[in-house]
Scaffold this motif. Structure first.
Motif, PDB file in Angstrom:
ATOM      1  N   ILE A 171      10.330 -30.633   4.783  1.00  0.00           N
ATOM      2  CA  ILE A 171      10.412 -31.847   5.596  1.00  0.00           C
ATOM      3  C   ILE A 171      10.187 -33.037   4.672  1.00  0.00           C
ATOM      4  O   ILE A 171       9.198 -33.070   3.942  1.00  0.00           O
ATOM      5  CB  ILE A 171       9.339 -31.845   6.706  1.00  0.00           C
ATOM      6  CG1 ILE A 171       9.543 -30.635   7.629  1.00  0.00           C
ATOM      7  CG2 ILE A 171       9.365 -33.162   7.482  1.00  0.00           C
ATOM      8  CD1 ILE A 171       8.380 -30.382   8.562  1.00  0.00           C
ATOM      9  N   ARG A 227      10.234 -37.249   4.922  1.00  0.00           N
ATOM     10  CA  ARG A 227      10.349 -38.432   5.768  1.00  0.00           C
ATOM     11  C   ARG A 227       9.774 -39.622   5.033  1.00  0.00           C
ATOM     12  O   ARG A 227       8.899 -39.483   4.203  1.00  0.00           O
ATOM     13  CB  ARG A 227       9.553 -38.265   7.066  1.00  0.00           C
ATOM     14  CG  ARG A 227      10.103 -37.251   8.000  1.00  0.00           C
ATOM     15  CD  ARG A 227       9.577 -37.410   9.422  1.00  0.00           C
ATOM     16  NE  ARG A 227      10.250 -36.443  10.245  1.00  0.00           N
ATOM     17  CZ  ARG A 227       9.732 -35.284  10.649  1.00  0.00           C
ATOM     18  NH1 ARG A 227       8.496 -34.973  10.343  1.00  0.00           N
ATOM     19  NH2 ARG A 227      10.448 -34.442  11.363  1.00  0.00           N
ATOM     20  N   ARG A 255       8.677 -42.082  17.475  1.00  0.00           N
ATOM     21  CA  ARG A 255       7.492 -41.663  16.718  1.00  0.00           C
ATOM     22  C   ARG A 255       6.580 -42.832  16.359  1.00  0.00           C
ATOM     23  O   ARG A 255       5.555 -42.641  15.733  1.00  0.00           O
ATOM     24  CB  ARG A 255       7.907 -40.936  15.442  1.00  0.00           C
ATOM     25  CG  ARG A 255       8.431 -39.539  15.709  1.00  0.00           C
ATOM     26  CD  ARG A 255       8.859 -38.888  14.400  1.00  0.00           C
ATOM     27  NE  ARG A 255       9.262 -37.521  14.615  1.00  0.00           N
ATOM     28  CZ  ARG A 255       8.562 -36.454  14.219  1.00  0.00           C
ATOM     29  NH1 ARG A 255       7.435 -36.605  13.568  1.00  0.00           N
ATOM     30  NH2 ARG A 255       9.008 -35.244  14.456  1.00  0.00           N
ATOM     31  N   ARG A 301       3.890 -41.462  13.788  1.00  0.00           N
ATOM     32  CA  ARG A 301       3.711 -40.011  13.771  1.00  0.00           C
ATOM     33  C   ARG A 301       4.632 -39.374  12.723  1.00  0.00           C
ATOM     34  O   ARG A 301       5.820 -39.191  12.945  1.00  0.00           O
ATOM     35  CB  ARG A 301       3.975 -39.441  15.157  1.00  0.00           C
ATOM     36  CG  ARG A 301       2.778 -39.537  16.117  1.00  0.00           C
ATOM     37  CD  ARG A 301       2.551 -40.928  16.691  1.00  0.00           C
ATOM     38  NE  ARG A 301       1.306 -41.098  17.387  1.00  0.00           N
ATOM     39  CZ  ARG A 301       1.089 -40.838  18.673  1.00  0.00           C
ATOM     40  NH1 ARG A 301       2.043 -40.343  19.404  1.00  0.00           N
ATOM     41  NH2 ARG A 301      -0.087 -41.061  19.208  1.00  0.00           N
ATOM     42  N   LEU A 302       4.067 -39.061  11.573  1.00  0.00           N
ATOM     43  CA  LEU A 302       4.832 -38.507  10.459  1.00  0.00           C
ATOM     44  C   LEU A 302       5.172 -37.038  10.675  1.00  0.00           C
ATOM     45  O   LEU A 302       6.272 -36.594  10.358  1.00  0.00           O
ATOM     46  CB  LEU A 302       4.043 -38.690   9.161  1.00  0.00           C
ATOM     47  CG  LEU A 302       3.795 -40.154   8.774  1.00  0.00           C
ATOM     48  CD1 LEU A 302       2.647 -40.272   7.791  1.00  0.00           C
ATOM     49  CD2 LEU A 302       5.060 -40.771   8.211  1.00  0.00           C
ATOM     50  N   LEU A 303       4.204 -36.272  11.174  1.00  0.00           N
ATOM     51  CA  LEU A 303       4.416 -34.867  11.520  1.00  0.00           C
ATOM     52  C   LEU A 303       3.883 -34.647  12.924  1.00  0.00           C
ATOM     53  O   LEU A 303       2.797 -35.129  13.257  1.00  0.00           O
ATOM     54  CB  LEU A 303       3.669 -33.933  10.563  1.00  0.00           C
ATOM     55  CG  LEU A 303       4.167 -33.863   9.132  1.00  0.00           C
ATOM     56  CD1 LEU A 303       3.182 -33.064   8.273  1.00  0.00           C
ATOM     57  CD2 LEU A 303       5.557 -33.237   9.068  1.00  0.00           C
ATOM     58  N   ASP A 323       7.324 -29.999  14.369  1.00  0.00           N
ATOM     59  CA  ASP A 323       7.606 -29.769  12.955  1.00  0.00           C
ATOM     60  C   ASP A 323       7.078 -28.408  12.494  1.00  0.00           C
ATOM     61  O   ASP A 323       7.405 -27.965  11.386  1.00  0.00           O
ATOM     62  CB  ASP A 323       7.009 -30.886  12.094  1.00  0.00           C
ATOM     63  CG  ASP A 323       7.727 -32.208  12.303  1.00  0.00           C
ATOM     64  OD1 ASP A 323       8.972 -32.217  12.252  1.00  0.00           O
ATOM     65  OD2 ASP A 323       7.046 -33.221  12.534  1.00  0.00           O
ATOM     66  N   MET A 376       4.074 -27.257  11.572  1.00  0.00           N
ATOM     67  CA  MET A 376       3.132 -27.189  10.449  1.00  0.00           C
ATOM     68  C   MET A 376       1.728 -26.741  10.869  1.00  0.00           C
ATOM     69  O   MET A 376       0.883 -26.508  10.017  1.00  0.00           O
ATOM     70  CB  MET A 376       3.043 -28.551   9.758  1.00  0.00           C
ATOM     71  CG  MET A 376       4.329 -28.998   9.093  1.00  0.00           C
ATOM     72  SD  MET A 376       4.749 -28.005   7.662  1.00  0.00           S
ATOM     73  CE  MET A 376       3.395 -28.398   6.575  1.00  0.00           C
ATOM     74  N   SER A 428      -0.733 -32.189  13.031  1.00  0.00           N
ATOM     75  CA  SER A 428       0.095 -33.397  13.032  1.00  0.00           C
ATOM     76  C   SER A 428      -0.561 -34.412  12.113  1.00  0.00           C
ATOM     77  O   SER A 428      -1.773 -34.373  11.877  1.00  0.00           O
ATOM     78  CB  SER A 428       0.282 -33.952  14.453  1.00  0.00           C
ATOM     79  OG  SER A 428      -0.944 -34.239  15.072  1.00  0.00           O
ATOM     80  N   HIS A 468      -0.482 -38.680  11.005  1.00  0.00           N
ATOM     81  CA  HIS A 468      -0.051 -40.004  11.434  1.00  0.00           C
ATOM     82  C   HIS A 468      -0.580 -41.075  10.500  1.00  0.00           C
ATOM     83  O   HIS A 468      -1.668 -40.921   9.948  1.00  0.00           O
ATOM     84  CB  HIS A 468      -0.601 -40.338  12.827  1.00  0.00           C
ATOM     85  CG  HIS A 468      -0.629 -39.181  13.770  1.00  0.00           C
ATOM     86  ND1 HIS A 468      -1.333 -39.197  14.938  1.00  0.00           N
ATOM     87  CD2 HIS A 468      -0.051 -37.964  13.726  1.00  0.00           C
ATOM     88  CE1 HIS A 468      -1.186 -38.054  15.581  1.00  0.00           C
ATOM     89  NE2 HIS A 468      -0.418 -37.292  14.859  1.00  0.00           N
ATOM     90  N   PRO A 494      -1.822 -29.719  16.620  1.00  0.00           N
ATOM     91  CA  PRO A 494      -0.967 -30.889  16.475  1.00  0.00           C
ATOM     92  C   PRO A 494      -0.619 -31.490  17.828  1.00  0.00           C
ATOM     93  O   PRO A 494      -0.550 -30.779  18.827  1.00  0.00           O
ATOM     94  CB  PRO A 494       0.283 -30.330  15.798  1.00  0.00           C
ATOM     95  CG  PRO A 494       0.296 -28.884  16.137  1.00  0.00           C
ATOM     96  CD  PRO A 494      -1.145 -28.478  16.256  1.00  0.00           C
TER      97      PRO A 494
END
Length: 141
Positions: free
Chosen positions: A2, A4, A14, A25-27, A31, A33, A36, A38, A110
């Motif tokens: 990923i 971004r 996001r 919200r990056l993840l 996603d 992972m 999450s 941010h 997340p």
């Protein structure tokens, strides 16, 4: 993998804002992972009551100054660049920003990105795996 960039998130679904803060919200749960991540901006001169009853959160300060106060103990810690705090016991707290705070926040489980703080400042409980599956449209046949 990923990849971004913050500029791709600003002004999209996001990029979430409330009265005292904005969160990029990056993840998110979809996603896959298991957490999450941010970038959160807390507006200068604000106080935000938060109580993540259903999530653990770690916060790393990139820029600005403020304070976290645990409720009900009143224990306080100064927030400044390079400082990390982890709410490892679902700690109820007040987050105060003396100046604009720029924070990196990680949540476990997340979040999906659609959550809204309730009256206690908490996000609702959710199965992160179910949310990730729902958002990806996975089938478990």
């Amino acid at each position: 993998m990923i990849v971004r960039h913050l500029s791709e998130i600003i002004n999209t679904a996001r990029d979430v804002a409330a009265e005292n803060w904005s969160s990029r919200r990056l993840l998110l749960a979809d996603d896959g992972m298991g957490f999450s991540m941010h970038e959160t901006i807390i507006h200068a001169g604000t106080e935000t009551p938060i109580w993540y009853k259903n999530h653990l959160e770690a916060v790393y300060c990139i820029d600005g100054e403020g304070e976290i106060e645990l409720v009900p103990s009143g224990e306080r810690h100064r927030i400044y660049p390079g400082m990390l705090y982890a709410l490892n016991e679902h700690d109820q707290h007040l987050l105060r920003a003396s100046t604009r705070l720029r924070l990196v926040c990680v949540f476990n489980p997340p979040i999906t990105g659609r959550e809204v703080h309730d009256k206690d400042g908490a996000y609702p409980a959710a199965s992160s795996q179910a949310n990730a599956t729902e958002m990806r449209g996975d089938q478990n046949d």
